[in-house]
Design a protein around this motif. Structure first.
Motif, mmCIF file in Angstrom:
data_model
loop_
_atom_site.group_PDB
_atom_site.id
_atom_site.type_symbol
_atom_site.label_atom_id
_atom_site.label_comp_id
_atom_site.label_asym_id
_atom_site.label_seq_id
_atom_site.Cartn_x
_atom_site.Cartn_y
_atom_site.Cartn_z
ATOM 1 N N GLU A 239 1.068 -1.288 -0.150
ATOM 2 C CA GLU A 239 -0.513 -0.430 0.206
ATOM 3 C C GLU A 239 0.669 1.438 0.173
ATOM 4 O OE1 GLU A 239 -3.050 0.642 0.078
ATOM 5 O OE2 GLU A 239 -2.815 -1.718 -0.852
ATOM 6 N N ASP A 240 1.890 1.737 0.280
ATOM 7 C CA ASP A 240 2.306 2.897 0.695
ATOM 8 C C ASP A 240 2.995 3.626 -0.655
ATOM 9 O OD1 ASP A 240 4.851 0.084 1.109
ATOM 10 O OD2 ASP A 240 6.106 1.588 0.659
ATOM 11 N N SER A 241 3.133 2.134 -1.331
ATOM 12 C CA SER A 241 3.476 2.989 -3.198
ATOM 13 C C SER A 241 2.923 3.279 -3.364
ATOM 14 C CB SER A 241 4.228 1.666 -3.525
ATOM 15 O OG SER A 241 5.345 1.071 -3.896
ATOM 16 N N LYS A 242 1.228 2.321 -3.669
ATOM 17 C CA LYS A 242 -0.188 3.284 -3.942
ATOM 18 C C LYS A 242 -0.414 4.503 -2.991
ATOM 19 C CE LYS A 242 -1.855 -0.922 -4.617
ATOM 20 N NZ LYS A 242 -3.516 -1.848 -3.764
ATOM 21 N N GLU A 243 -0.024 5.292 -1.885
ATOM 22 C CA GLU A 243 -0.372 7.004 -1.611
ATOM 23 C C GLU A 243 -0.285 7.508 -2.873
ATOM 24 O OE1 GLU A 243 -1.870 6.321 1.560
ATOM 25 O OE2 GLU A 243 -1.614 4.853 1.808
ATOM 26 N N PRO A 244 0.961 7.718 -2.872
ATOM 27 C CA PRO A 244 1.097 9.308 -3.781
ATOM 28 C C PRO A 244 -0.024 9.456 -5.071
ATOM 29 C CG PRO A 244 3.150 7.641 -3.704
ATOM 30 C CD PRO A 244 2.115 7.392 -2.874
ATOM 31 N N TYR A 245 -0.872 7.909 -5.513
ATOM 32 C CA TYR A 245 -1.488 8.429 -6.681
ATOM 33 C C TYR A 245 -3.045 8.078 -6.067
ATOM 34 C CZ TYR A 245 2.924 7.358 -8.870
ATOM 35 O OH TYR A 245 4.261 7.656 -9.788
ATOM 36 N N LYS A 246 -3.445 7.970 -4.909
ATOM 37 C CA LYS A 246 -4.622 7.691 -4.130
ATOM 38 C C LYS A 246 -5.776 8.788 -4.416
ATOM 39 C CE LYS A 246 -3.930 3.635 -1.672
ATOM 40 N NZ LYS A 246 -4.182 2.897 -0.293
ATOM 41 N N THR A 247 -4.932 10.259 -4.531
ATOM 42 C CA THR A 247 -5.468 10.796 -4.498
ATOM 43 C C THR A 247 -5.663 11.905 -5.968
ATOM 44 O OG1 THR A 247 -4.135 12.303 -2.978
ATOM 45 C CG2 THR A 247 -5.640 11.286 -1.812
ATOM 46 N N THR A 270 -1.899 0.493 -8.665
ATOM 47 C CA THR A 270 -1.019 -0.044 -8.547
ATOM 48 C C THR A 270 -0.540 -0.157 -9.615
ATOM 49 O OG1 THR A 270 -3.864 -1.432 -7.539
ATOM 50 C CG2 THR A 270 -1.015 -2.561 -8.149
ATOM 51 N N GLY A 273 2.032 2.026 -8.690
ATOM 52 C CA GLY A 273 2.980 2.120 -7.999
ATOM 53 C C GLY A 273 4.088 1.230 -8.031
ATOM 54 N N ARG A 277 7.551 1.922 -7.186
ATOM 55 C CA ARG A 277 8.667 0.950 -6.387
ATOM 56 C C ARG A 277 10.013 0.329 -6.579
ATOM 57 N NH1 ARG A 277 6.819 -1.056 -1.572
ATOM 58 N NH2 ARG A 277 7.505 -2.637 -0.237
#
Length: 485
Positions: A239-247, A270, A273, A277
């Motif tokens: 999940e930490d690699s998805k965070e920058p793209y979630k918003t 995904t 991310g 990564r």
């Protein structure tokens, strides 16, 4: 009189020994300098598109470390993979042969007999060549050239001192697989469950192992083949690699989560991310080289094994830019790949090359770097050393590049000669494109350029050797023949 002569003689001897020692020191220094061979790191992504990183036009996925690698080194805009799928592409990279002469010309089940074809026993590879020059050699990640039950085709049989990773393709489809290989023996990741996507993310395992390997071999010339599996399906990432793209409000792309690939539910975030990564970890690798003080004596290459699969039909990321097609095509989108090389103090920063090159050039290139001659004299590759070092005038050029591919839609052959490209399908019409004017392969020039078509067809006729397991006939015929036995 004799005292004076003795005195002059003594002074002369002092000068002689002084100069002699100085000259010997210079000879020794020069010898050490000449023998200081560069470390070689080759990083391969899996199914990454030509346009999936910033330096090749990507605008949505952030790849700052690869972009920095490109700005401080050289990018090739006309570089091609060995094939449009994994196994034959990797074989071409390691052996220096194109798909008209390679021992491996297809993925495991797409053979005449239905049995996988691996590298020939003891077939020379890049690793064999570098061992002759005193290199330590390792592959970490995806080997994928030991399919089926055949023995004698592990990395150790082809010049690699060390191996940690996936032995076969099917295993490499899962990022939480529980059994990888360490050298020739199974290596269990005891808490991993690929169905539940629990345990250690294997990409992280490989990156950490690569960093440890570099630390261990920092005082030796080494070759590290880091064969990553990102961003091959399945699409999954912590999940930490998805965070920058979630918003960012991106459109959702629903993924199949219950089939062979245990994908995460949503694809776009995904995928981004995963690529980011990988980029993050490549940045960590460069930091490690600098920390150890070996960055200026290390050449690092980066590429992808073939075109993208995830974006073949949905073009949200525009993974191939203006190129047509993707994985399993012999159009540009299936075989043209990013290729970056970084070598501080040797490769001019910010360089760009439009030299036409391919995976089979890697073996003669590293032989040049290491100061050895390729064992096989008939390889298809040409050393890229002049182009890498900015001596374009001295760079030898290919007469043509050749590929063949034979799965459900095959067989397909392709030739690139200068700006011209021929795509020939056994059950279709020839296609001729001028890539300098039509990089997207949209206008078939067969009728407008009959002389050029005939020239390309003559080349095609002599571009391959016969291979009993990879005949130029439809796979359906081979399957029917096997079922009738």
């Amino acid at each position: 009189m004799s005292v004076k002569i003795d005195h002059l003689f003594f002074i002369g001897m002092l000068l002689f020994f002084s100069l002699s020692c100085k000259n010997n020191q210079n000879v020794t220094t020069t010898k050490i300098s000449e023998e200081k061979k560069p470390n070689i790191i080759f990083i391969m992504a899996d199914d990454l598109g030509y346009g999936d990183i910033g330096s090749y036009g990507q605008t949505k996925i952030k790849t700052p470390n690869l972009d920095k690698m490109a700005s401080e080194g050289i990018i090739f805009t006309n570089h091609y993979s060995g094939s449009t799928v994994c196994m034959p592409s990797r074989a071409s990279l390691l052996t220096g042969y194109d798909q008209g002469h390679a021992s491996v010309r297809g993925n495991p089940v797409w053979t005449q007999s239905g049995n996988p074809v691996n590298l020939k026993p003891n077939e020379p590879t890049v690793a064999n060549e570098l061992k002759k020059a005193g290199y330590k050699t390792a592959i970490i990640g995806k080997w994928g050239l030991s399919e089926g039950t055949a023995k004698g085709n592990m990395p150790s049989n082809h010049g690699f001192d060390y191996f940690l990773g996936y032995k076969t393709h099917g295993e490499a489809h899962h990022y939480y697989w529980d059994t990888i290989y360490k050298n020739n023996e199974p290596f269990i990741l005891k808490d991993n469950n690929f169905k539940l996507k629990q345990g250690k993310y294997t990409h992280d395992v490989f990156v950490n192992e690569a960093l440890s390997y570099i630390e261990k071999e920092k005082n030796n010339p080494f070759f590290l083949y880091l064969a990553l599996t990102i961003p091959h399906l399945e699409l999954t990432v912590p999940e930490d690699s998805k965070e920058p793209y979630k918003t960012l409000g991106w459109p959702k792309r629903k993924m199949n989560t219950k089939g062979h690939y245990k994908n995460d539910k949503e694809g776009n975030i995904t995928y981004a991310g995963m690529v980011s990564r990988m980029d993050r970890d490549i940045g960590t690798l460069f930091e490690k080289l600098k920390e150890l003080g070996i960055d200026e004596n290390t050449i690092v290459f980066f590429t992808s094994d073939n075109g993208p699969e995830y974006e073949k039909n949905d073009h949200f990321f525009n993974s191939n830019g203006d190129l047509r097609g993707g994985k399993r095509d012999l159009y540009e989108g299936g075989i043209r790949v990013p290729f970056i090389a970084n070598y501080p103090g040797k490769i001019a920063p910010g360089s760009k090359s439009n030299h036409i090159s391919a995976f089979w050039d890697f073996l003669p290139t590293v032989c040049d770097l290491a100061g050895v001659k390729p064992s096989n004299k008939d390889i298809n590759g040409l050393s890229l050393m002049p182009e890498l070092m900015g001596n374009t005038k001295a760079q030898k050029k290919h007469d043509y590049l050749y590929w063949e591919f034979n799965e459900k839609q095959g067989p397909i052959q392709a030739i690139r000669k200068d700006e011209w490209k021929l795509v020939w399908k056994l059950e279709g019409k020839p296609e001729l494109y001028n890539l300098s004017k039509d990089i997207g392969e949209t206008e078939n020039l067969v009728l407008k350029e009959p002389e050029k078509l005939n020239e390309m067809l003559r080349i095609l006729k002599n571009a391959r050797t016969e291979h009993s397991e990879f005949p130029l006939e439809t796979r359906a015929l081979a399957i029917k023949r096997r079922s009738n036995k």
